[in-house]
Design an enzyme around this catalytic site. Structure first.
Site, PDB file in Angstrom:
ATOM      1  CG  ASP A 106      -2.026  -1.159   1.044  1.00  0.00           C
ATOM      2  OD1 ASP A 106      -2.581  -1.027   0.032  1.00  0.00           O
ATOM      3  OD2 ASP A 106      -2.323  -1.581   1.899  1.00  0.00           O
ATOM      4  CG  ASP A 166      -7.723  -3.330  -3.244  1.00  0.00           C
ATOM      5  OD1 ASP A 166      -7.982  -4.228  -3.937  1.00  0.00           O
ATOM      6  OD2 ASP A 166      -8.042  -2.786  -2.164  1.00  0.00           O
TER       7      ASP A 166
HETATM    8  N1  GLY Z   1      -7.415  -1.073  -0.556  1.00  0.00           N
HETATM    9  C1  GLY Z   1      -8.305  -1.424   0.506  1.00  0.00           C
HETATM   10  C2  GLY Z   1      -9.543  -1.037   0.365  1.00  0.00           C
HETATM   11  O1  GLY Z   1      -9.924  -0.601  -0.677  1.00  0.00           O
HETATM   12  O2  GLY Z   1     -10.542  -1.416   1.105  1.00  0.00           O
END
Ligand code: GLY
Length: 393
Positions: A106, A166
């Site tokens: 992330d 994501d």
């Molecule tokens: N990237 C984690 C979410 O969208 O919850």
């Protein structure tokens, strides 16, 4: 359960320039109001009862608040916002230097809207240094076997040998790092990852898997699975929205023609599965008549993706997606945006982080609340509608 018809969608009103301006004024005012609570500390990922508590610089979400600070700074030019952004970039540098909570993919979500943005806007060397270190950490999660960036957990752990959709929004940090340093290795990782991801997470009907596993021994693709969606085989609303924005931003950096039909397919699937007010439920399986929480953040993310891709499409197709984005934003401005700080210290109500379902074991939190990325992408969408915005991603 039902979704809006194509005629119904086309008949929806678009947000006007005046409404965009007013909504952005209000959002920037609310951000300034929150500076005393959230300058040395950050809002938590999700609100509780409409209000965010303060946390240290932990989790995958703190970059979004700094992104809001930068968007508000761009909009108002206020010195206090500039100062807050600088304090927060110091915190992001400390985090990556100390390797605090950075064993994750992330890093793009964390460092693009905070440090890349601060560098682009102010020339901050702190921002540049922190973002380049974060890009190195992110590239270190790339697996040759399978050609993807591992999302979660210790590197190579068999139970976590997977990517998630994501991650498409983490890749711009790598493209930026290559542009900034002249070193091609970051970009090479990003290009391999997006190719692998789009080859496996997009199904034949253009709905998307949230996560996709690979065999750790051979690197061969194994199977898709959801984590935050309703069930395996459904389309988690935010995953689909990450797919929309992720293919648009992938096209921005690569100009690969093959990403255009993928963008159109995943976007059209999303638009065909919206309820009457154009703000999806947390999984696209649900429509009007289902008693399920909404995920307003997905509408904001999808709007940003459509506005980004519209920059590269021909007149008619660009107009189509810009128009759709304006319809989604109109609904957010009218019915989801916080108008009164007594109700919430966020910007966008009725978002869902992770809703437990009988078919999976995901967590249950941030349901029908503000989520900090929903606030950020709402402001980004407004900013994109107001001017020719220099992207942070
Ligand atoms: N990237 C984690 C979410 O969208 O919850």
């Amino acid at each position: 359960m039902s979704w809006i018809s194509q005629e119904g969608l086309a008949a929806k009103p678009e947000v006007s320039p005046g409404e965009v301006g007013q909504a952005l004024d209000l959002a920037a005012k609310l951000v300034v109001r929150n500076l005393p609570a959230f300058t040395g500390r950050f809002p938590k990922a999700y609100s509780e009862g409409g209000f965010y508590a303060a946390t240290e610089n932990v989790d995958w979400t703190t970059g979004f608040w700094t992104g809001e600070v930068w968007l508000a700074y761009e909009h108002t030019g206020k010195e206090e916002l500039l100062k807050a952004g600088q304090v927060q970039m110091d915190s992001f540098l400390k985090r990556i230097e100390g390797k605090q909570d950075v064993e994750t993919h992330d890093l793009g979500f964390l460092y693009s809207p905070s440090c890349v943005a601060g560098y682009k806007l102010t020339g901050s060397q702190v921002g540049r240094k922190a973002a380049l270190m974060a890009a190195g950490q992110l590239a270190g999660r790339y697996h040759e076997k399978g050609e993807f960036i591992q999302a979660w957990g210790p590197l190579g752990a068999p139970g976590n040998y997977r990517l998630i959709i994501d991650c498409l929004l983490n890749l711009p940090l790598l493209y930026w790092a290559s542009e900034e340093t002249g070193q091609g290795r970051y970009r090479a990782v990003a290009e391999k990852h997006i190719h692998t991801a789009l080859s496996h997470v997009v199904r034949d009907d253009f709905s998307t898997w949230h996560t996709f596993f690979f065999d750790p021994e051979t690197g061969k693709p194994s199977h898709g699975a959801t984590c935050q969606g309703y069930r395996d085989g459904s389309a988690w609303a935010r995953g689909q929205a990450w797919g929309i924005y992720g293919t648009a931003i992938g096209y921005r950096y690569t100009k690969r023609e093959g990403y255009l039909p993928v963008f159109e397919g995943v976007t059209d699937y999303f638009l065909r599965h919206l309820p009457k007010d154009l703000v999806p439920f947390w999984d696209l399986e649900f429509g009007d008549g289902d008693r399920q929480p909404r995920d307003s953040s997905s509408a904001a993310i999808a709007a940003c993706g459509m506005l980004e891709m519209a920059r590269y499409l021909d007149g008619e197709r660009a107009g189509h997606y810009r128009g759709m984005a304006k319809r989604l934003v109109k609904s957010l401005v009218d019915s989801y945006a916080v108008k009164d700080p007594a109700v919430s210290n966020g910007l966008l109500l009725h978002s869902t982080y992770s809703n437990h379902s009988p078919f999976n074991t995901c967590n249950h939190y941030g349901v029908d609340e503000c989520n900090i990325w929903g606030d950020y992408f709402y402001m980004e969408a407004l900013t994109r509608l107001q001017k020719d915005w220099q992207v942070y991603w």
